[in-house]
Structures are given as structure tokens and as C-alpha cells.
Enzyme design. Structure first.
Site, PDB file in Angstrom:
ATOM      1  N   HIS A 161       0.776  -1.235   0.000  1.00 35.97           N
ATOM      2  CA  HIS A 161       0.000   0.000   0.000  1.00 35.97           C
ATOM      3  C   HIS A 161       0.805   1.282   0.000  1.00 35.97           C
ATOM      4  CE1 HIS A 161      -0.113  -0.042   4.739  1.00 35.97           C
ATOM      5  NE2 HIS A 161       1.064  -0.393   4.265  1.00 35.97           N
ATOM      6  N   HIS A 162       2.122   1.224   0.162  1.00 32.01           N
ATOM      7  CA  HIS A 162       2.916   2.460   0.223  1.00 32.01           C
ATOM      8  C   HIS A 162       3.427   2.920  -1.147  1.00 32.01           C
ATOM      9  CE1 HIS A 162       2.843   2.552   4.528  1.00 32.01           C
ATOM     10  NE2 HIS A 162       3.532   1.439   4.669  1.00 32.01           N
ATOM     11  N   ALA A 163       3.459   2.033  -2.139  1.00 31.71           N
ATOM     12  CA  ALA A 163       4.060   2.381  -3.433  1.00 31.71           C
ATOM     13  C   ALA A 163       3.366   3.586  -4.051  1.00 31.71           C
ATOM     14  CB  ALA A 163       3.993   1.183  -4.374  1.00 31.71           C
TER      15      ALA A 163
END
Length: 440
Positions: A135-137
Site C-alpha cells: 500500500h505504500h508504493a
């Protein structure tokens, strides 16, 4: 509430990838979870599919061409020769250019895209891809151990058929990459429960509610360290019941990061395995198509146990707490139980604080029109021939993969094109991806 057996599809690929022996992210945990799942015989109670590889074209529906092109070429040796260029795309400590990084991304993203398509075509009520949840990309760079944002790609796929999608994140870290992608649209409501205050990535204040057309469609629940099962359930159920009743999504994507468990190497929450899984069971009870993906989790024996247990919850299959013998049995000693207990750490969250959070979010959601509508448009094709041909060329396959069935009619919750979901995320929504399902 809708209970009972559901049609569950499970994506799994036997990959062997390594961020580095000193790195806390261990993709090996997915194989460990799968070993527990099969040792209980859960694989025989659901449709198990080997995910298709996402192509570069699939990934650039959200990510920039330059970034995906770099992921295709990068290797540890190339990164050493071009350190400045590498740092542009890959934070050197968090996101190393390990061998096989592009294939790793293509498996994760491929499973999430294909899983969304399976929901779109009514072939599954619940989909599981524990290799997903990165979820951080960001659009043009990696972040926080995440290279390709498979969640954004899955949501873009769901938006072709569903007017509204809820993104729910119970990782200990804020789901910043997904929130950012849909921050200007009312087509996606992002909800993140996370530790806040001097903690990576530093975003996710309760005051961050979206902008422009997406104002009030981002919900952030900032929590303090040590939160336990009882207090987490108190705030989680209140917020999510309000979100589901107000927004009425056609599908839910749930990121089940297990770094919110007690004893995680990076997280500071105090959830037990059953407390974490209670969130999954609560979301299942709404009867809305549910897509569960993985995410964080850095004490790998606890990650494996929890995702295996949550697979049983999604199937509605009770399990014996004594672990059956499996390929990694020695990891679970000395108790050899399917359990992750809470510890006696101090809960820094007070009832007054959590009630205030719930009140603030309730006021926030009062600004959301009840079940907001969007303009109806034609459903784009799932498998355009150019993308399919590119997939065959990229994988070196001579035969075409089978196409999906006919497109759904433009009625009700189904049949909506993914209109602007924020300029940063949806410019290429119409360029649909290739990657048919095939049984493992």
C-alpha cells in the site's frame, strides 16, 4: 447482515524472493501461510488459482512509464553502477533492487488485478491474495518495502463495474499510497486504522479527509501504541458500520497487514490473532464482495498463522487450534498452536480518546451524500487484444490465454466506467490489462 458460506478464490504462486538477509520484509512468510492453509485442507474448500503475471502495460495504468521501465531493468549490479538514478526510484534502505524484483511485482499485481476481475464477473464472493497489499508504493517511486501498488490496480479494475469501492486498511502503518491515488475522487472511500505520531509514513491525521471532489471520502483513524482487541473492536466496528451504511459500496478491498499484531518486529499495537481476524469477519458479515490482500507483518511465524486463520474465517471453516504438521512446523514451537496471543503491554489509547475519534468521523461522514451516484458510462473491455498480445510476447508464450465472458450490462451497481479517480491515478483506466486466470 449476511452470513453463510461464500465462494472463495485464493491466489498463490510459489515464489522465492529475498529483499536481503538483513531486511525485515520476508516474502517467505506467504509460503509459510500457504503451508498451514494446505495442511488444514483449506485449499480443497476454495478455488485456488495461480496468478497471471501483470505486464508492464498493466502496471502503468497507475505507475509512470519511466518507473516501471526501471523496475524491468534494475538489478543489484546496475544499482551499484547508477546510484543516483536508483535513488530516484528506489529508497536504498527500504526498497533494495533485489534479484527478481520485477517478477515479484508482476506476481503480486497480477493476482490483485485478476482477483478484481473475478469479482467483477461474479465468479467469486471473496478473493484472497496474501502476496498483495503493498500500500505504500507511489505513482513514480517505491516506498516502505512496496514497489508496485497492486491495491490501486485492483481498485481501478473494480471501478469498471462498481460505482463505489471502499478501501480498508488495518496495517499498523497508514495506507498512504492508496489514499493518495484516490484523494480527489468520490468513487473510492479510503479508510485507514493506523499508528500515528512519529511513525512511518507520518501521514494519516484525522483531519486529512480528501480534496476537491474527493473531500470527505478519506477517513483516517489515528491510534496510539498498545491498542488491544477490545478497544480496537470498539472503534473499528463503529467506524466501519457508519462507512458501510453511509457509502454503500459495491465492493470492499481490505488490506490485512499483520504488523498490527502483538509482538511484531516493527509494529507497536497489541492485537491478538483473533482480534485481528475479528475485523475480517466483521467485514464479511456485510455480504458485499470482499477482496482481502496481505501487507505488512515482520514476525513471520505470526504472519503465517494469522493469514491462515483468516483464510478459515473467510471460508467459514473452524480449525483445530493444534497446528497440523506442515513444511515449517518447527517455526511454531514450543506450543505449536494456531494462535498469536496479546501481551501485557500498556494500552495508550483511552476510551475518551476513541469516543472522540468516533464522534469526529461521524461528523465527517455526515458530509457524504447517502450512497452518492456517478454518471453511467459503457463498461470498457477487460481483455483488449493489444494487451493480450503484449502479455504473450512478454512471457514468451505461443498460445493465447482464454478471454473472459461477455461484458456485464450497464445496469445498477455494475456497468460503470472508472471516470476520473484523480488525475494521478486513473488517466489510463481505459487501457485494460491482460492476464487470464488458470488453475494451479
Amino acid at each position: 447482515m449476511v452470513l453463510g458460506k461464500k465462494r472463495v478464490t485464493y491466489y498463490y504462486d510459489v515464489g522465492n524472493y529475498n529483499y536481503g538477509y538483513d531486511h525485515c520484509m520476508k516474502p517467505f512468510r506467504i509460503r509459510m501461510a500457504h503451508s498451514i492453509i494446505t495442511s488444514y485442507g483449506l485449499d480443497k474448500k476454495m478455488t485456488m488459482i495461480r496468478p497471471p503475471r501483470a505486464t508492464a502495460l498493466d502496471m502503468t495504468r497507475f505507475h509512470t512509464d519511466d518507473y516501471i521501465s526501471y523496475l524491468q531493468r534494475v538489478s543489484p549490479e546496475l544499482a551499484e553502477q547508477m546510484p543516483t538514478y536508483n535513488e530516484l526510484f528506489l529508497p536504498p534502505m527500504d526498497c533494495p533492487p533485489f534479484d527478481g524484483v520485477y517478477e515479484f511485482c508482476s506476481i503480486s499485481a497480477g493476482g490483485s488485478i485478476a482477483g478484481a476481475q473475478r469479482i467483477n464477473h461474479g465468479e467469486a464472493d471473496i478473493v484472497i491474495n496474501w502476496a498483495g497489499g503493498l500500500h505504500h508504493a507511489k505513482k513514480g517511486e517505491a516506498s516502505g518495502f512496496c514497489y508496485v501498488n497492486d491495491i490501486v490496480l485492483a481498485i481501478l479494475e473494480l471501478l469498471k463495474y462498481h460505482q463505489r469501492v471502499v478501501y480498508l486498511d488495518i496495517d499498523v502503518h497508514h495506507g498512504d499510497g492508496v489514499e493518495e491515488a484516490f484523494y480527489t475522487t468520490d468513487r473510492v472511500m479510503s479508510v485507514s486504522f493506523h499508528q500515528f505520531g512519529n511513525f512511518f509514513p507520518g501521514t494519516g491525521d484525522i483531519k486529512d479527509v480528501g480534496v476537491q471532489q474527493g473531500k470527505y471520502y478519506a477517513v483516517n483513524v489515528p491510534l496510539r501504541e498498545g491498542i488491544d482487541d477490545e478497544t480496537y473492536a470498539f472503534v473499528f466496528q463503529r467506524v466501519m458500520r457508519n462507512v458501510m451504511e453511509t457509502y454503500r459500496p459495491g465492493a470492499v478491498v481490505m488490506q490485512c497487514g499483520t504488523d498490527s499484531l502483538s509482538g511484531d518486529r516493527l509494529g507497536c499495537f497489541n492485537l491478538s490473532m483473533k482480534g485481528h481476524a475479528a475485523c475480517v469477519e466483521f467485514m464479511k458479515s456485510f455480504g458485499v464482495p470482499l477482496f482481502c490482500v496481505g501487507g505488512g507483518g515482520y514476525t513471520i511465524r505470526n504472519v503465517a498463522r494469522t493469514w491462515a486463520y483468516e483464510t478459515s474465517v473467510l471460508l467459514g471453516e473452524p480449525l483445530n487450534p493444534s497446528l497440523p504438521y506442515n513444511d515449517y512446523y518447527d517455526f511454531y514451537g514450543p506450543e505449536y498452536l494456531l494462535d498469536v496471543p496479546a501481551s501485557n503491554m500498556t494500552n495508550m489509547n483511552t476510551r475518551e480518546q476513541l469516543e472522540r475519534i468516533c464522534r469526529d468521523i461521524n461528523e465527517h461522514l455526515r458530509n457524504v451524500p447517502h450512497a452518492p451516484s456517478v454518471q453511467m458510462q459503457d463498461v470498457p473491455r477487460d481483455w483488449p487484444s493489444d494487451s493480450e498480445d503484449m502479455a504473450d510476447a512478454e512471457e514468451g508464450k505461443g498460445s493465447k490465454q482464454r478471454r473472459r465472458g461477455p461484458r456485464a450490462k450497464n445496469t445498477g451497481e455494475r456497468g460503470t466506467h472508472a471516470v476520473s479517480a484523480g488525475a494521478e491515478a486513473t488517466e489510463a483506466v481505459g487501457n485494460n490489462s491482460s492476464g487470464s486466470n488458470y488453475s494451479d
